[in-house]
Design an enzyme around this catalytic site. Structure first.
Site, mmCIF file in Angstrom:
data_model
loop_
_atom_site.group_PDB
_atom_site.id
_atom_site.type_symbol
_atom_site.label_atom_id
_atom_site.label_comp_id
_atom_site.label_asym_id
_atom_site.label_seq_id
_atom_site.Cartn_x
_atom_site.Cartn_y
_atom_site.Cartn_z
ATOM 1 N N GLY A 21 -0.656 -24.958 -28.257
ATOM 2 C CA GLY A 21 -1.705 -24.687 -27.277
ATOM 3 C C GLY A 21 -2.326 -25.909 -26.637
ATOM 4 N N SER A 22 -1.580 -27.007 -26.514
ATOM 5 C CA SER A 22 -2.206 -28.193 -25.902
ATOM 6 C C SER A 22 -2.394 -27.997 -24.391
ATOM 7 C CB SER A 22 -1.412 -29.467 -26.200
ATOM 8 O OG SER A 22 -0.197 -29.492 -25.494
ATOM 9 N N ASN A 23 -1.496 -27.280 -23.744
ATOM 10 C CA ASN A 23 -1.723 -26.987 -22.315
ATOM 11 C C ASN A 23 -2.909 -26.037 -22.148
ATOM 12 O OD1 ASN A 23 0.227 -28.268 -20.347
ATOM 13 N ND2 ASN A 23 1.620 -27.626 -21.990
ATOM 14 N N ARG A 74 10.765 -4.393 -26.207
ATOM 15 C CA ARG A 74 10.085 -5.310 -25.297
ATOM 16 C C ARG A 74 9.078 -4.581 -24.401
ATOM 17 N NH1 ARG A 74 11.784 -10.635 -24.498
ATOM 18 N NH2 ARG A 74 13.654 -10.518 -25.735
ATOM 19 N N MET A 99 6.571 -18.292 -25.676
ATOM 20 C CA MET A 99 8.010 -18.381 -25.881
ATOM 21 C C MET A 99 8.693 -17.017 -25.974
ATOM 22 S SD MET A 99 8.098 -21.486 -25.440
ATOM 23 C CE MET A 99 9.341 -22.656 -25.937
ATOM 24 N N LEU A 102 9.976 -12.445 -20.494
ATOM 25 C CA LEU A 102 9.277 -11.268 -19.969
ATOM 26 C C LEU A 102 10.238 -10.477 -19.083
ATOM 27 C CD1 LEU A 102 5.964 -13.144 -19.154
ATOM 28 C CD2 LEU A 102 6.252 -11.373 -20.910
ATOM 29 N N ASN A 116 3.796 -20.564 -14.869
ATOM 30 C CA ASN A 116 4.356 -21.111 -16.113
ATOM 31 C C ASN A 116 4.427 -22.624 -15.993
ATOM 32 O OD1 ASN A 116 5.805 -21.118 -18.639
ATOM 33 N ND2 ASN A 116 7.699 -21.440 -17.483
ATOM 34 N N HIS A 118 6.811 -25.771 -17.409
ATOM 35 C CA HIS A 118 8.111 -26.008 -18.058
ATOM 36 C C HIS A 118 8.348 -27.518 -18.146
ATOM 37 C CE1 HIS A 118 12.162 -25.118 -19.370
ATOM 38 N NE2 HIS A 118 12.574 -26.091 -18.579
ATOM 39 N N ASP A 154 12.826 -19.362 -16.101
ATOM 40 C CA ASP A 154 12.479 -20.686 -15.561
ATOM 41 C C ASP A 154 12.852 -20.821 -14.082
ATOM 42 O OD1 ASP A 154 11.400 -21.464 -18.002
ATOM 43 O OD2 ASP A 154 13.346 -22.112 -18.752
HETATM 44 C C1 GAR Z 1 5.057 -27.427 -23.502
HETATM 45 O O1 GAR Z 1 5.776 -28.623 -23.460
HETATM 46 C C2 GAR Z 1 5.558 -26.466 -22.448
HETATM 47 O O2 GAR Z 1 5.956 -27.100 -21.266
HETATM 48 C C3 GAR Z 1 6.753 -25.859 -23.147
HETATM 49 O O3 GAR Z 1 6.331 -25.663 -24.480
HETATM 50 C C4 GAR Z 1 5.361 -26.658 -24.800
HETATM 51 C C5 GAR Z 1 4.137 -25.952 -25.315
HETATM 52 O O4 GAR Z 1 3.201 -26.874 -25.794
HETATM 53 N N1 GAR Z 1 7.142 -24.632 -22.534
HETATM 54 C C6 GAR Z 1 8.399 -24.217 -22.444
HETATM 55 O O5 GAR Z 1 9.343 -24.823 -22.916
HETATM 56 C C7 GAR Z 1 8.580 -22.899 -21.720
HETATM 57 N N2 GAR Z 1 9.925 -22.721 -21.304
HETATM 58 P P1 GAR Z 1 1.691 -26.460 -25.962
HETATM 59 O O6 GAR Z 1 1.675 -25.190 -26.809
HETATM 60 O O7 GAR Z 1 1.079 -27.618 -26.702
HETATM 61 O O8 GAR Z 1 1.095 -26.249 -24.608
#
Ligand code: GAR
Length: 224
Positions: A21-23, A74, A99, A102, A116, A118, A154
């Site tokens: 969850g850093s984003n 789903r 992850m 959908l 999203n 990526h 993506d």
């Molecule tokens: C991030 O690097 C994001 O870009 C990637 O997962 C990580 C999640 O980190 N997303 C994907 O690969 C989606 N296809 P976070 O939980 O710290 O935000």
């Protein structure tokens, strides 16, 4: 405007996570800024053990766990997800390390209101293990992308990208950390532009009002 440290005005967001969850945290921090035009209505995780859940709770944000393993298919998982998002009042859904793929029905139901992030310069390196694959492919520059979601994985109109050099001897973890720093910059900026109504989908891309394109180029190795 702010109430208990949380904004009560602005475009309501639902943030969907599966892990760290850093984003999400970068979006929480942005939404805490007095002038940021969005607020977080709910954080939803499909995994009960997602570390990001505790971080959202600590920030006083409503959280929901919708564990996909508890559903037969789903469609029933997504029906619950859709209901939770709508109940929260969210008008923009931000996938932030969510992850689960959908279905087209869900994605089309949130068309141009589902974004999203990526960790590559799409359309390069769709899917998983982007940094291992970038290093393996020998590219000199990789990066990250915020895009509107389309049913194909993506895929969808690109809103913002950041380019990051691949340095000699980089491990996937080192590269991931360098890209992640840029993710935390561009995700809040993409949400800000959308919330201000400045982003319009035009064919396969987007048009951004008051666009301030970066000048020059990121060249790696650098050229004198
Ligand atoms: C991030 O690097 C994001 O870009 C990637 O997962 C990580 C999640 O980190 N997303 C994907 O690969 C989606 N296809 P976070 O939980 O710290 O935000």
């Amino acid at each position: 405007m702010a109430h208990g440290g949380r904004r009560v005005t602005g475009l309501p967001l639902a943030i969907l996570i599966s892990g760290r969850g850093s984003n999400m945290e970068a979006l929480i921090a942005a939404c805490a800024e007095p002038d940021f035009p969005a607020k977080i209505a709910v954080v939803i995780s499909n995994r009960p053990d997602a570390a990001g859940l505790g971080r959202a709770e600590a920030a006083g944000i409503p959280v929901r766990v919708i564990d996909h393993t508890g559903f037969d298919d789903r469609e029933s998982f997504e029906a619950e997800l859709d209901e939770a998002i709508r109940t929260s009042g969210a008008e923009l859904v931000c996938l932030a390390g969510f992850m689960r793929l959908l279905t087209a029905d869900f994605v089309n139901g949130w068309r141009n209101r589902l974004v999203n992030i990526h960790p590559s310069l799409l359309p390069a390196f769709k899917g998983l293990h982007t940094h291992d694959r970038a290093i393996e492919a020998g590219v000199r520059i990789t990066g990250c992308t915020v895009h509107f979601v389309r049913p194909e994985m993506d895929d969808g109109p690109v809103i913002i990208q950041a380019a990051v050099p691949v340095l000699p001897g980089d491990t996937a973890d080192e590269l991931a950390a360098r890209v992640l720093e840029q993710e935390h910059r561009i995700y809040p900026e993409a949400v800000r532009l959308i919330a201000l109504g400045k982003v319009r989908v035009r064919g396969k891309g987007v048009q951004i009002d008051d666009d301030a394109p970066a000048e020059g180029a990121l060249v790696n190795p650098s050229v004198p």
